[in-house]
Structures are given as C-alpha cells and as structure tokens.
Design a protein around this motif. Structure first.
Motif, PDB file in Angstrom:
ATOM      1  N   ASN A  17      -0.802  -2.279  -7.660  1.00 10.27           N
ATOM      2  CA  ASN A  17      -0.712  -2.275  -6.199  1.00 10.27           C
ATOM      3  C   ASN A  17       0.475  -3.035  -5.622  1.00 10.27           C
ATOM      4  O   ASN A  17       0.840  -2.805  -4.463  1.00 10.27           O
ATOM      5  N   VAL A  20       3.725  -1.240  -3.809  1.00  8.60           N
ATOM      6  CA  VAL A  20       3.369  -0.523  -2.577  1.00  8.60           C
ATOM      7  C   VAL A  20       2.894  -1.509  -1.520  1.00  8.60           C
ATOM      8  O   VAL A  20       3.233  -1.390  -0.338  1.00  8.60           O
ATOM      9  N   LEU A  21       2.122  -2.502  -1.938  1.00  7.00           N
ATOM     10  CA  LEU A  21       1.601  -3.503  -1.009  1.00  7.00           C
ATOM     11  C   LEU A  21       2.719  -4.249  -0.299  1.00  7.00           C
ATOM     12  O   LEU A  21       2.750  -4.318   0.933  1.00  7.00           O
ATOM     13  N   ASN A  24       4.682  -2.374   2.163  1.00  6.75           N
ATOM     14  CA  ASN A  24       3.927  -2.050   3.374  1.00  6.75           C
ATOM     15  C   ASN A  24       3.949  -3.185   4.405  1.00  6.75           C
ATOM     16  O   ASN A  24       3.458  -3.032   5.519  1.00  6.75           O
ATOM     17  N   LEU A  25       4.535  -4.333   4.034  1.00  8.02           N
ATOM     18  CA  LEU A  25       4.451  -5.523   4.883  1.00  8.02           C
ATOM     19  C   LEU A  25       5.781  -5.894   5.518  1.00  8.02           C
ATOM     20  O   LEU A  25       6.067  -7.066   5.769  1.00  8.02           O
ATOM     21  N   ASP A  26       6.584  -4.891   5.806  1.00  9.82           N
ATOM     22  CA  ASP A  26       7.914  -5.115   6.369  1.00  9.82           C
ATOM     23  C   ASP A  26       7.872  -5.729   7.766  1.00  9.82           C
ATOM     24  O   ASP A  26       8.863  -6.280   8.239  1.00  9.82           O
ATOM     25  N   ARG A  86      -3.890  -0.822   2.918  1.00  8.29           N
ATOM     26  CA  ARG A  86      -2.598  -0.434   3.477  1.00  8.29           C
ATOM     27  C   ARG A  86      -2.718  -0.307   4.996  1.00  8.29           C
ATOM     28  O   ARG A  86      -3.772   0.023   5.533  1.00  8.29           O
ATOM     29  N   SER A  88      -1.135   1.448   8.530  1.00  7.58           N
ATOM     30  CA  SER A  88      -0.327   2.510   9.131  1.00  7.58           C
ATOM     31  C   SER A  88       0.690   1.887  10.070  1.00  7.58           C
ATOM     32  O   SER A  88       0.563   0.727  10.490  1.00  7.58           O
ATOM     33  N   ASP A  89       1.698   2.662  10.445  1.00  9.16           N
ATOM     34  CA  ASP A  89       2.684   2.180  11.422  1.00  9.16           C
ATOM     35  C   ASP A  89       2.018   1.859  12.754  1.00  9.16           C
ATOM     36  O   ASP A  89       2.396   0.905  13.437  1.00  9.16           O
ATOM     37  N   LYS A  92       0.304  -1.569  12.440  1.00  7.26           N
ATOM     38  CA  LYS A  92       1.320  -2.632  12.470  1.00  7.26           C
ATOM     39  C   LYS A  92       1.783  -2.890  13.901  1.00  7.26           C
ATOM     40  O   LYS A  92       1.897  -4.044  14.344  1.00  7.26           O
ATOM     41  N   SER A 164      -6.404   1.301   5.705  1.00  2.00           N
ATOM     42  CA  SER A 164      -6.774   2.248   4.649  1.00  2.00           C
ATOM     43  C   SER A 164      -7.118   1.445   3.407  1.00  2.00           C
ATOM     44  O   SER A 164      -6.341   0.588   2.974  1.00  2.00           O
TER      45      SER A 164
END
Length: 250
Positions: A17, A20-21, A24-26, A86, A88-89, A92, A164
């Motif tokens: 994970n 990808v994890l 996803n935290l940008d 995760r 989604s945009d 965030k 998700s």
C-alpha cells in the motif's frame, strides 16, 4: 492564516500500500507514519519519501500507536488514516475547505466506502460505516484496544465525501483481520468481567450473519454479501471462544 494539516498513519507490513498511499497525500502539509516494526519492505519503501516522518514503536495496542502518531504531529488539525484507505480529490478539497473555515466543530466523522476485491460493497452493513478521523489534536487521546476512539470534545460534524477502504485483499486476509479484532474485543470484555450466557454464545454469531445478510440486505451484494456476512459471524464466534479461554486460564 491558512490552517496546516498533519496526516497520521500507523503501519505494519504495508509494502503493498505504501506507494499508492503516499502518492494520495499530496495535499497534506505533513505526513507522520508510526510503524510497528514491519518485517517486510515497508520501511525501505518509506525511505524513498524524505518528506514523510517515520517512527518505529513495537506494537502494544492500537490506541498506544495512534497516540504516538498524535504526539509526533506538529499541526493543530490531524487526519487519521489507515494504509488501505484512499481519498478522492473531492474529499481532499472538502477537508482543506473545512479546516480553513474556522469551524465551530472540533472534529468530523468521515464515511467509508468498502471495496471487496476492487468492487464497491453497497449493502451488508458496510454502507453506514463512519469514523472520527479529522479533528483538532489538542488534548485528544485514543482509548480502547480495538475500534479505538479519540476523545474529541463536541460539537462534531460529518463530512459529505467518503473515504475509499480497500481492506479486502483475500478471504484469508480479511477473515484473519476480523478474527484478530474480535480476539482483542474479547480481552476488553474479559477485563470488564463480562461472562456471556450459553445462549448468547450460540445465537450472537447466528444473528450477526442474519443481520448483515438479510436485515442489512447483504443478499443484494450477491456472493460478496454471503462471504462478508460469514466472516463477521465467524469473528463473533471466535470472540466467545477467546473469552472462554481467558476465563478458563484465570
């Protein structure tokens, strides 16, 4: 002044994970990982991300690990995640907007959408899942061995968009996870002096399957509904077995 956000995560053997994890935290200003001394490639993979603060503590219980992560976080607002979740945009964006709106709430529940082998589960009791994951960390501590909860003062709101949750890798993996959580729950109940009746031990697992498959309409999830209802019923059964073992030993 723009509010800053710390994302805090606890890990153990999450090499599948990590990439990808972290990708996803940008949107986070800080990412803190507390690792329970993983034996796979988790730590080596995390070293690729110098912006991520990584600490290792031998696992004691979930609340202790969560509290370590809060202690290491440097910003007022924290978002608590698991490695198999995760954003989604839209979620965030909502989080960023909420913490910068000077909200009266001290924290927010976030709903979760559960995925079974990459497919969304629409029923089986998993559509109402929500957890208190976004909050001001000042004075907050986690309590409980399993399904640990933070001591966030009211008022508490709920965000519109959902996380998700990709927890189901395989039947064996998810069954093992549910059984493990239920054994921890048995320890909690044992420490409180709980001694279930014979009928409770027999009918609670049966009711759990019936509740998820019929009342919560797991039947509409097809094979997924059968499998998930069985797993949760099996977890309850193992909880009582563990309670029996604890009572016999002591």
């Amino acid at each position: 002044m723009t509010e800053k956000l710390s994302v805090v995560i606890i890990t153990y053997n999450e090499e599948k994970n990590i990439d990808v994890l972290i990708g996803n935290l940008d949107f986070a200003d800080e990412v803190v990982v507390v690792d329970s001394v993983s034996t796979d490639a988790t730590i080596n993979l995390l070293k690729k991300y110098p912006q991520v603060k990584v600490y290792q503590h031998k696992f004691e219980d979930f609340s202790t690990q969560r509290n370590y992560s809060l202690d290491y976080a440097t910003h007022d607002w924290v978002l608590v995640l698991d490695a198999d979740e995760r954003l989604s945009d839209q979620l965030k964006k909502e989080i960023t907007q909420v913490i910068n709106s000077n909200p009266k709430e001290n924290g927010f529940y976030i709903k979760r959408q559960f995925y079974f082998k990459g497919e969304l589960v629409r029923f089986s009791g998993l559509t109402i899942d929500k957890n208190l994951r976004l909050f001001r960390k000042n004075g907050v501590r986690y309590k409980g061995l399993v399904h640990e909860k933070p001591t966030v003062a009211k008022p508490i709101g709920t965000l519109k968009h959902a996380l998700s949750h990709y927890s189901y890798e395989s039947f064996e993996h998810y069954l093992g996870k549910v059984v493990y959580y239920n054994r921890l729950k048995a320890i909690e109940k044992y420490e409180k002096g709980y001694k279930p009746s014979f009928l409770k031990k027999i009918f609670h697992p049966i009711y759990t399957f019936f509740s998820r498959y019929i009342i919560r309409m797991g039947i509409l999830d097809g094979k997924k509904g059968v499998v998930l209802s069985y797993i949760y019923a099996k977890g309850i059964s193992e909880r009582y077995k563990e309670l029996d073992n604890l009572n016999k030993r002591h």
